[in-house]
Design a protein around this motif. Structure first.
Motif, PDB file in Angstrom:
ATOM      1  N   THR A   1     -19.328  88.817  39.644  1.00 58.81           N
ATOM      2  CA  THR A   1     -20.296  87.982  39.526  1.00 58.81           C
ATOM      3  C   THR A   1     -20.673  87.396  40.764  1.00 58.81           C
ATOM      4  O   THR A   1     -20.618  87.592  41.714  1.00 58.81           O
ATOM      5  CB  THR A   1     -19.633  86.864  38.554  1.00 58.81           C
TER       6      THR A   1
ATOM      7  N   MET B   1     -24.299  84.153  37.976  1.00 59.08           N
ATOM      8  CA  MET B   1     -23.718  84.947  36.801  1.00 59.08           C
ATOM      9  C   MET B   1     -22.287  84.278  36.517  1.00 59.08           C
ATOM     10  O   MET B   1     -21.654  83.630  37.437  1.00 59.08           O
ATOM     11  CB  MET B   1     -23.420  86.476  37.226  1.00 59.08           C
ATOM     12  N   GLU B   2     -21.943  84.086  35.256  1.00 57.78           N
ATOM     13  CA  GLU B   2     -20.666  83.511  34.902  1.00 57.78           C
ATOM     14  C   GLU B   2     -20.082  84.388  33.627  1.00 57.78           C
ATOM     15  O   GLU B   2     -20.849  84.548  32.702  1.00 57.78           O
ATOM     16  CB  GLU B   2     -20.853  82.035  34.723  1.00 57.78           C
ATOM     17  N   MET B   3     -18.531  84.432  33.732  1.00 57.84           N
ATOM     18  CA  MET B   3     -17.971  85.172  32.752  1.00 57.84           C
ATOM     19  C   MET B   3     -17.796  84.310  31.521  1.00 57.84           C
ATOM     20  O   MET B   3     -17.303  83.176  31.609  1.00 57.84           O
ATOM     21  CB  MET B   3     -16.656  85.717  33.129  1.00 57.84           C
ATOM     22  N   ARG B   4     -18.387  84.856  30.405  1.00 61.33           N
ATOM     23  CA  ARG B   4     -17.955  83.964  29.254  1.00 61.33           C
ATOM     24  C   ARG B   4     -16.640  84.333  28.580  1.00 61.33           C
ATOM     25  O   ARG B   4     -16.054  83.445  27.924  1.00 61.33           O
ATOM     26  CB  ARG B   4     -19.185  84.042  28.243  1.00 61.33           C
TER      27      ARG B   4
ATOM     28  N   ARG C   1     -13.430  89.802  31.214  1.00 61.43           N
ATOM     29  CA  ARG C   1     -13.511  90.348  32.499  1.00 61.43           C
ATOM     30  C   ARG C   1     -14.516  91.524  32.587  1.00 61.43           C
ATOM     31  O   ARG C   1     -14.942  92.229  31.727  1.00 61.43           O
ATOM     32  CB  ARG C   1     -12.175  90.824  33.013  1.00 61.43           C
TER      33      ARG C   1
ATOM     34  N   ASN D   1     -24.126  91.627  28.931  1.00 61.75           N
ATOM     35  CA  ASN D   1     -24.627  90.184  28.853  1.00 61.75           C
ATOM     36  C   ASN D   1     -24.551  89.622  27.332  1.00 61.75           C
ATOM     37  O   ASN D   1     -24.477  90.166  26.445  1.00 61.75           O
ATOM     38  CB  ASN D   1     -25.778  89.784  29.676  1.00 61.75           C
TER      39      ASN D   1
ATOM     40  N   TRP E   1     -20.670  88.273  29.704  1.00 55.93           N
ATOM     41  CA  TRP E   1     -21.014  87.380  30.931  1.00 55.93           C
ATOM     42  C   TRP E   1     -22.581  86.888  30.341  1.00 55.93           C
ATOM     43  O   TRP E   1     -23.227  87.537  29.586  1.00 55.93           O
ATOM     44  CB  TRP E   1     -21.192  87.835  32.397  1.00 55.93           C
TER      45      TRP E   1
END
Length: 842
Positions: free
Chosen positions: A130, A134-137, A140, A151, A183
């Protein structure tokens, strides 16, 4: 005089509204076009600025074939992995990352169908972690070759979640992975601009998206704190040499946005073109409105003349009224255009899969064009009525009737001259210079000529149409009313004629092209089964080339051949080029004399290209494909371009340097005695892992491919619907003002026994006759113009002339319904007139 004009204007508010409505609608389209493109332009500025926010400098290999956004998709030239280490050693570079990111990764959703895209690319990339946006939702990033992350936009569209087994189509056939992560982006965004992204491990991304390991599409650079990106860019460019493009993130954002704005400019021109048609039609409405106004104000203007007003003052009076109407209509049209622009932007955002539009803005171009167009169109349309008003004699003040209708000699001669000039321009444009602007100018001038000739033919045609309703007293009165003023009837009908003529002409051309292509395909393609799909993204759907060999092994199949397609430079000239796995089988699929098999350094060229360039069998051509080095190919065979696909055919070995390394079409021939029912299901089963494509019989595939012509016709009908709506308003306007003009006459008719229902039927018959006359004229003119275009395109393969009799008949029926609807309000007003007040009306 000014105060009198303004008081007259404000005293007739209905006339004011009806006069300005056509301008409002036309200006709305103009303003909407500028608002839409301005808002989308700022949207793409923001989109690419955010997309390159974490990139200070990017290094790419110069493309083998430079392609603009309007010409197709750019195929990236892979960078060797060693470039990453070279860039990393440049002073000022804090971090250099090898990135794989290219279009062509299509996720198969939980329903077994490919997640489609109508614009934004479907990116296959390597997972590098990331970054700032970007951010992980969930889960991993992938760390095994059997894993992927996507995404949030993809996850929602495909209906997939972490832990699911997901199929992905790439440069290679379908591969199945385990989804380990999802993400998103900051500000709760599921994607940037609706782009679908699938992340693999680096080796898998290289193999699936680029066809080889150890290469990247670009190297992204983060600079040391306090170091200017432009300085680092220059140092990297010096180190890398001329074979690479080294640009800052700001440069890349600006260039990417500029490419999309180029496409938006084309879209803007289309909208402005239809706006022009709407305003052209609106001009007829305004001209007719002011003509009727002048006729109604004959006594008023004559009294002004008798009291000392000069001709110039009378002209100014009418033009000031037009100026006021134009200004008001322009402002209202601008407001409506902002609303239309906002709606179009919202639709564009939803269709593109999550594009977050910028706030709707009103550019200066929208304001100026609205004011200029609204005022200029209205004032120009009022010039002739103003001149006519200035000629009113003061003695007319003592007459009970308006000035009589003038002879049609001058207008007929003028119309004939202008019509002949328009026909000449069309002829030169269609058969001589092939100039689009000359053709458009010819169409415009032709319409003006026909409009001027319309009064000459309106009386006999309207009289003939009116006889259909002459079985009753209201019908006979309506027929007489519709023919009593040929000029007024002609102008009202001409407005409707323009819209219907354009729709009819486009339909004739599209239906003729469709019929010609279907006939040509049926005559040339002899393969009974075709493997292919509908393109719903930047790239056409592809399938595993192993399917061709498997199809050959199916009982009842005589042969199967595939076609690959991409852009290339042939002797330095950019063109589309095809390749095939077996030229002999492909020629059999098209029913041609068997062409020789192609060796790796040979190609076949159409006779048209050979003649155009002065080549011959044995000529050597230099061919640069999207990847690899330029190669020399020798022409060993020629063929008729109309009888085989494309102008160039390369051997299968060349496809390793194509951007698309899988076939886009497959052609299957059945053995003698084999039936479709036996073979087709087995061939369908072979492409089960390629949801984008299907195997169909030849006729179904051909009809599927020409379906785009129906789509174009529908789009034109929708866009020209505004022009037709304005024409309908013209009928309403003419009838409403005519009712006001004939107030005393209507009162007398009511007094001698004409009932309310009969009065309404009389007005309705008048409206229907005028509308059907306009539609009939439009159908005839449109069919004529369309036929001329088809004739001119005979050399381009459009050999069948198809007249859409059903649609033309439908237009006439709809015109009658339009006339009925247009008559509702004027008919009600006429029926509700107070008889005594109407008789006493001055």
């Amino acid at each position: 005089m000014l105060r009198a004009t303004l008081k007259s204007l404000l005293a007739r508010k209905l006339r004011l509204v009806l006069s300005g409505l056509a301008v409002v609608l036309g200006v709305m389209f103009v303003a909407g076009a500028f608002v839409t493109t301005d808002t989308l332009g700022r949207t793409f500025d923001k989109l690419f600025t955010e997309g390159y926010a974490t990139t200070d400098v990017a290094v790419k290999a110069k493309p083998k074939i430079a392609v603009s956004e309007m010409d197709g998709e750019q195929v990236e030239t892979p960078l060797p992995a060693s470039v990453v280490d070279t860039v990393r050693q440049v002073p000022g570079v804090r971090q250099a990352t090898g990135v794989v990111a290219t279009d062509g990764a299509r996720v198969i959703g939980s329903d077994g169908k490919v997640v489609t895209s109508y614009g934004p690319p479907r990116i296959g990339m390597n997972w590098v972690g990331t970054d700032d946006i970007m951010e992980m939702r969930q889960g991993r990033g992938p760390d095994k070759d059997t894993e992927i992350a996507v995404n949030e936009a993809v996850a929602k569209a495909a209906g997939i979640k972490v832990g699911d087994r997901v199929g992905v189509l790439t440069q290679l056939p379908k591969k199945t992975f385990t989804l380990v992560g999802v993400w998103g982006y900051t500000d709760n965004r599921d994607s940037i601009g609706g782009v679908q992204e699938v992340a693999f491990t680096t080796p898998v991304a290289q193999r699936l998206m680029l066809g080889e390991t150890g290469v990247f599409t670009q190297v992204t650079v983060r600079t040391d704190d306090g170091v200017e990106a432009s300085g680092v860019r220059d140092r990297i460019a010096t180190r890398m040499g001329s074979g690479y493009d080294v640009k800052t993130g700001e440069q890349l954002a600006a260039e990417s946005s500029a490419q999309f704005k180029e496409a938006l400019g084309f879209f803007n021109n289309i909208l402005l073109g239809f706006a022009g048609v709407a305003l052209f039609v609106g001009t007829f409405l305004i001209l007719n409105t002011f003509s009727i106004i002048v006729a109604q104000r004959t006594r008023e203007l004559a009294l002004m003349r008798a009291l000392g007003a000069g001709r110039r003052q009378v002209i100014n009076s009418v033009l000031i009224e037009a100026l006021v109407i134009g200004l008001i209509a322009a402002v209202l049209g601008l407001g409506a255009g902002v609303g239309v622009g906002a709606l179009l932007v919202t639709l564009f955002g939803s269709m593109s899969g999550g594009l977050d539009p910028a706030p709707v803005g009103v550019p200066l171009a929208a304001i100026l064009s609205s004011l200029i167009v609204g005022v200029v169109v209205t004032v120009i349309a009022a010039v002739l009525p103003a001149l006519r008003a200035s000629r009113i004699s003061p003695i007319a003040a003592m007459q009970d009737v308006a000035t009589p209708d003038r002879p049609l000699t001058k207008v007929t001669i003028t119309g004939a001259v202008i019509g002949a000039a328009g026909a000449t321009m069309l002829g030169v444009g269609l058969y001589g210079t092939s100039s689009l602007w000359l053709i458009l100018a010819g169409v415009l001038v032709t319409f003006i000529g026909v409009a001027l000739l319309t009064p000459l033919i309106s009386k006999p045609v309207v009289s003939g149409l009116g006889r259909l309703f002459s079985w009753s007293v209201p019908g006979r009165l309506g027929r007489l009313n519709s023919g009593r003023n040929p000029r007024r009837t002609a102008i009202t009908a001409a407005a409707l004629m323009v819209g219907i003529a354009l729709v009819t002409g486009v339909t004739v051309v599209m239906d003729s092209a469709k019929s010609s292509l279907v006939a040509q395909a049926e005559n040339t393609v002899k393969a009974e089964i075709v493997i292919g799909g509908d393109q719903n993204g930047p790239r056409p759907p592809t399938f595993d080339d192993a399917v061709l060999a498997q199809a050959t092994a199916v009982p009842g199949v005589r042969s199967a051949a595939g076609v690959w397609n991409d852009q290339a430079l042939v002797n330095g000239e950019r063109t589309y080029i095809n390749a095939t796995d077996n030229l002999a089988k492909l020629s059999d699929a098209f029913g041609q004399t068997t062409l020789p098999a192609l060796k790796p350094d040979q190609l076949a060229v159409s006779t048209q290209e050979v003649a155009e360039h002065g080549w011959a069998v044995g000529s050597v051509l230099k061919v640069q494909l999207p990847r690899g080095e330029e190669r020399s190919y020798t022409i060993v065979a020629t063929y008729d371009e109309d009888a085989m696909p494309g102008s160039y055919l390369l051997p299968l070995a060349a496809t390793r340097d194509f951007g698309l390394t899988q076939p886009i079409l497959g052609f299957v021939r059945l053995a003698d005695g084999a039936t479709m029912a036996q073979v087709l299901p087995q061939v369908k089963a072979l492409v089960a892992d390629s949801p984008e494509v299907n195997a169909t019989d030849r006729s179904s595939y051909i009809n599927q491919q020409v379906g785009m012509f129906d789509t174009i016709i529908t789009m034109v009908q929708v866009l020209l619907g505004l022009a037709i709506l304005i024409a309908v308003l013209g009928v309403v306007n003419t009838l409403a003002l005519s009712v006001l003009e004939r107030t005393r006459e209507l009162g007398l008719l009511r007094a001698v026994g004409l009932g309310r229902a009969q009065t309404m039927r009389m007005v309705t018959v008048e409206a229907v006759v005028i509308s059907v006359f306009g539609a009939l004229l439009g159908v005839v003119v449109g069919a004529g113009l369309g036929s001329a275009v088809v004739q001119a395109l005979d050399g381009e393969g459009i050999t069948d002339l198809v007249l859409p009799w059903t649609q033309m008949g439908l237009y006439l029926v709809l015109a009658a319904l339009v006339g009925i609807l247009a008559a509702v309000l004027p008919a009600i007003k006429a029926a509700r007139l107070n008889v005594l007040a109407a008789i006493a009306h001055d």
